[in-house]
Enzyme design. Structure first.
Site, mmCIF file in Angstrom:
data_model
loop_
_atom_site.group_PDB
_atom_site.id
_atom_site.type_symbol
_atom_site.label_atom_id
_atom_site.label_comp_id
_atom_site.label_asym_id
_atom_site.label_seq_id
_atom_site.Cartn_x
_atom_site.Cartn_y
_atom_site.Cartn_z
ATOM 1 N N THR A 147 -50.884 -6.603 7.041
ATOM 2 C CA THR A 147 -49.564 -6.485 6.430
ATOM 3 C C THR A 147 -49.034 -7.864 6.073
ATOM 4 O O THR A 147 -49.322 -8.853 6.768
ATOM 5 C CB THR A 147 -48.562 -5.795 7.379
ATOM 6 O OG1 THR A 147 -47.235 -5.895 6.842
ATOM 7 C CG2 THR A 147 -48.563 -6.423 8.759
ATOM 8 N N SER A 182 -41.693 -7.734 14.460
ATOM 9 C CA SER A 182 -41.637 -6.483 15.214
ATOM 10 C C SER A 182 -42.891 -6.359 16.057
ATOM 11 O O SER A 182 -43.888 -7.052 15.827
ATOM 12 C CB SER A 182 -41.516 -5.283 14.269
ATOM 13 O OG SER A 182 -42.787 -4.960 13.704
ATOM 14 N N TYR A 184 -44.860 -3.869 15.998
ATOM 15 C CA TYR A 184 -45.921 -3.400 15.095
ATOM 16 C C TYR A 184 -46.525 -4.553 14.322
ATOM 17 O O TYR A 184 -47.755 -4.719 14.280
ATOM 18 C CB TYR A 184 -45.386 -2.350 14.115
ATOM 19 C CG TYR A 184 -46.236 -2.288 12.862
ATOM 20 C CD1 TYR A 184 -47.527 -1.769 12.898
ATOM 21 C CD2 TYR A 184 -45.772 -2.808 11.646
ATOM 22 C CE1 TYR A 184 -48.334 -1.758 11.767
ATOM 23 C CE2 TYR A 184 -46.571 -2.792 10.516
ATOM 24 C CZ TYR A 184 -47.846 -2.269 10.578
ATOM 25 O OH TYR A 184 -48.642 -2.276 9.462
ATOM 26 N N HIS A 185 -45.689 -5.350 13.666
ATOM 27 C CA HIS A 185 -46.219 -6.433 12.836
ATOM 28 C C HIS A 185 -47.051 -7.415 13.660
ATOM 29 O O HIS A 185 -48.023 -7.987 13.158
ATOM 30 C CB HIS A 185 -45.080 -7.163 12.125
ATOM 31 C CG HIS A 185 -44.465 -6.369 11.018
ATOM 32 N ND1 HIS A 185 -43.221 -5.805 11.118
ATOM 33 C CD2 HIS A 185 -44.931 -6.035 9.788
ATOM 34 C CE1 HIS A 185 -42.939 -5.153 9.992
ATOM 35 N NE2 HIS A 185 -43.963 -5.282 9.174
ATOM 36 N N LYS A 188 -50.708 -6.577 13.885
ATOM 37 C CA LYS A 188 -51.510 -6.987 12.731
ATOM 38 C C LYS A 188 -51.763 -8.491 12.743
ATOM 39 O O LYS A 188 -52.793 -8.967 12.231
ATOM 40 C CB LYS A 188 -50.833 -6.545 11.438
ATOM 41 C CG LYS A 188 -50.796 -5.027 11.268
ATOM 42 C CD LYS A 188 -52.203 -4.434 11.294
ATOM 43 C CE LYS A 188 -52.233 -2.967 10.998
ATOM 44 N NZ LYS A 188 -53.613 -2.439 10.946
#
Length: 390
Positions: A147, A182, A184-185, A188
């Site tokens: 991302t 975040s 989530y980020h 990645k």
């Protein structure tokens, strides 16, 4: 030759699999545990477009496109034994890894979901990379959609890959620092570092495709038959901002711009994202780079408020009266950040083709109006709130 598409039931994975299968006679194996459907249901929402079961999808792909080279394997990539079996049976020459818990807001709900997101995403990637090494498949081209969120929001132009460090003793390109915003980020960001390490230690050819905010309802392949539709999430937790705004327009709900909304974000149409992944997956093994390459999967940057105003303008073509309203921002972010991001390598990969934002919005609104009742019934999911299971 076999090409494996993880997350093959997902928003990006499904249309990517169709395009790849349509352009090759080789076997294309879809891998998924079907969890995305459950995650969205758990926050009280649903796909704005009806999505067929995986069996119905595969049958439609055969009926409509004549694709008999598609197959599906259900399994959890965090289960090392499952990954071992997958790799030993299919021995893929290319893996397009799109499987992940993809929502930053979902990962921020509480510690349980933050832990789940990090374990799910990073364990799956590690299992695949180590599996390739342990099964003597290190020539397999590993393509992962990470991302652009790994970059954060720096106050300088974002390079396509590494950053140049320089002092009085010299200069060198180093991995871009993880500035994710975040839980989530950050998964990645860790995946990006692990892929770099896997290339260094195992010599696996890696394409790290840093995907921007992806919008759109259709690709050339999915538009032919409604059974081939990919999912379309529009709620606060799983719907990207462009999709949420379009759904709000259809529901007659004010578009919720958080704060000033002047921050620029990177975007790409679903059609353009699928095209790049398909070209990487189908690249000639004898001609493709055997290196670690980063692509910024972006075609433009646009501010949130400009995006809302564009959607409102296009909505007028459908006789939709849409208001743009500003709300207090629940996120900690610079509401005026003017992102600059390089994407020359990705633009070259797709030969410069690009769907305009206006074209994408027009297509989205046209499809969503067919399912207005579904959108209206779930309009309480546009904003963060009590979850269905709480």
């Amino acid at each position: 030759m076999t090409i494996a598409i993880t997350g093959g039931d997902g928003y990006l994975g499904w249309p990517t699999a169709l395009r790849i299968a349509d352009r090759t006679d080789e076997r294309v194996v879809l891998v998924d545990n079907l969890a995305r459907r459950e995650w969205v249901e758990s926050v009280g929402s649903t796909s704005g477009l009806p999505i067929a079961s995986i069996d119905e999808r595969l049958a439609a792909a055969r009926d409509v496109h004549g694709l008999r080279n598609l197959s599906f394997v259900e399994g959890d990539l965090t289960d090392k034994d499952f990954v071992e079996t997958l790799l030993s049976v299919h021995e893929p020459e290319t893996i397009v890894h799109t499987a992940a818990q993809p929502s930053a807001p979902y990962s921020q709900i509480d510690g349980e979901r933050a832990n789940f997101t990090q374990h799910n995403n990073m364990q799956a990637t590690r299992n695949l990379l180590w599996g390739l090494e342990e099964h003597d498949l290190t020539d397999t081209h590993f393509v992962e959609t990470t991302t652009t969120g790994v970059y954060g929001a720096p106050e300088f132009p974002i390079p396509e890959g590494g950053a140049v460090m320089e002092n009085q003793d010299g200069r060198d390109e180093v991995p871009f620092p993880a500035m994710a915003g975040s839980w989530y980020h950050l998964t990645k960001s860790h995946d990006a570092a692990n892929m770099r390490l896997a290339h260094k230690q195992f010599d696996i050819p890696i394409s790290d495709v840093r995907t921007a905010i992806t919008y759109g309802t259709e690709t050339e392949e999915t538009a032919v038959d409604r059974r081939l539709s990919t999912r379309f999430d529009f709620d606060y937790y799983f719907g990207v901002v462009a999709h949420r705004f379009c759904a709000q327009a259809v529901a007659g709900y004010p578009m919720t711009v958080y704060g000033r909304g002047e921050q620029r974000k990177p975007f790409i149409a679903l059609e353009d994202a699928v095209e790049g992944l398909a070209r990487l997956a189908l690249s000639d093994p004898d001609a493709r780079p055997d290196d670690h390459t980063v692509y910024n999967q972006v075609t433009r940057a646009i501010s949130i408020v400009e995006m809302a105003e564009t959607i409102a303008d296009v909505a007028g073509e459908f006789d939709l009266d849409v208001d743009v309203e500003h709300f207090e921002n629940p996120r900690d972010e610079d509401e005026t950040h003017k992102m600059e991001i390089e994407y020359d390598r990705y633009e070259t990969l797709i030969d410069g083709q690009s769907t305009t934002f206006e074209e994408g919005v027009r297509s989205i609104l046209g499809r969503l109006l067919e399912h207005e009742d579904t959108i209206v019934a779930h309009e309480d999911r546009f904003l963060p709130g009590v979850l269905a299971e709480d």
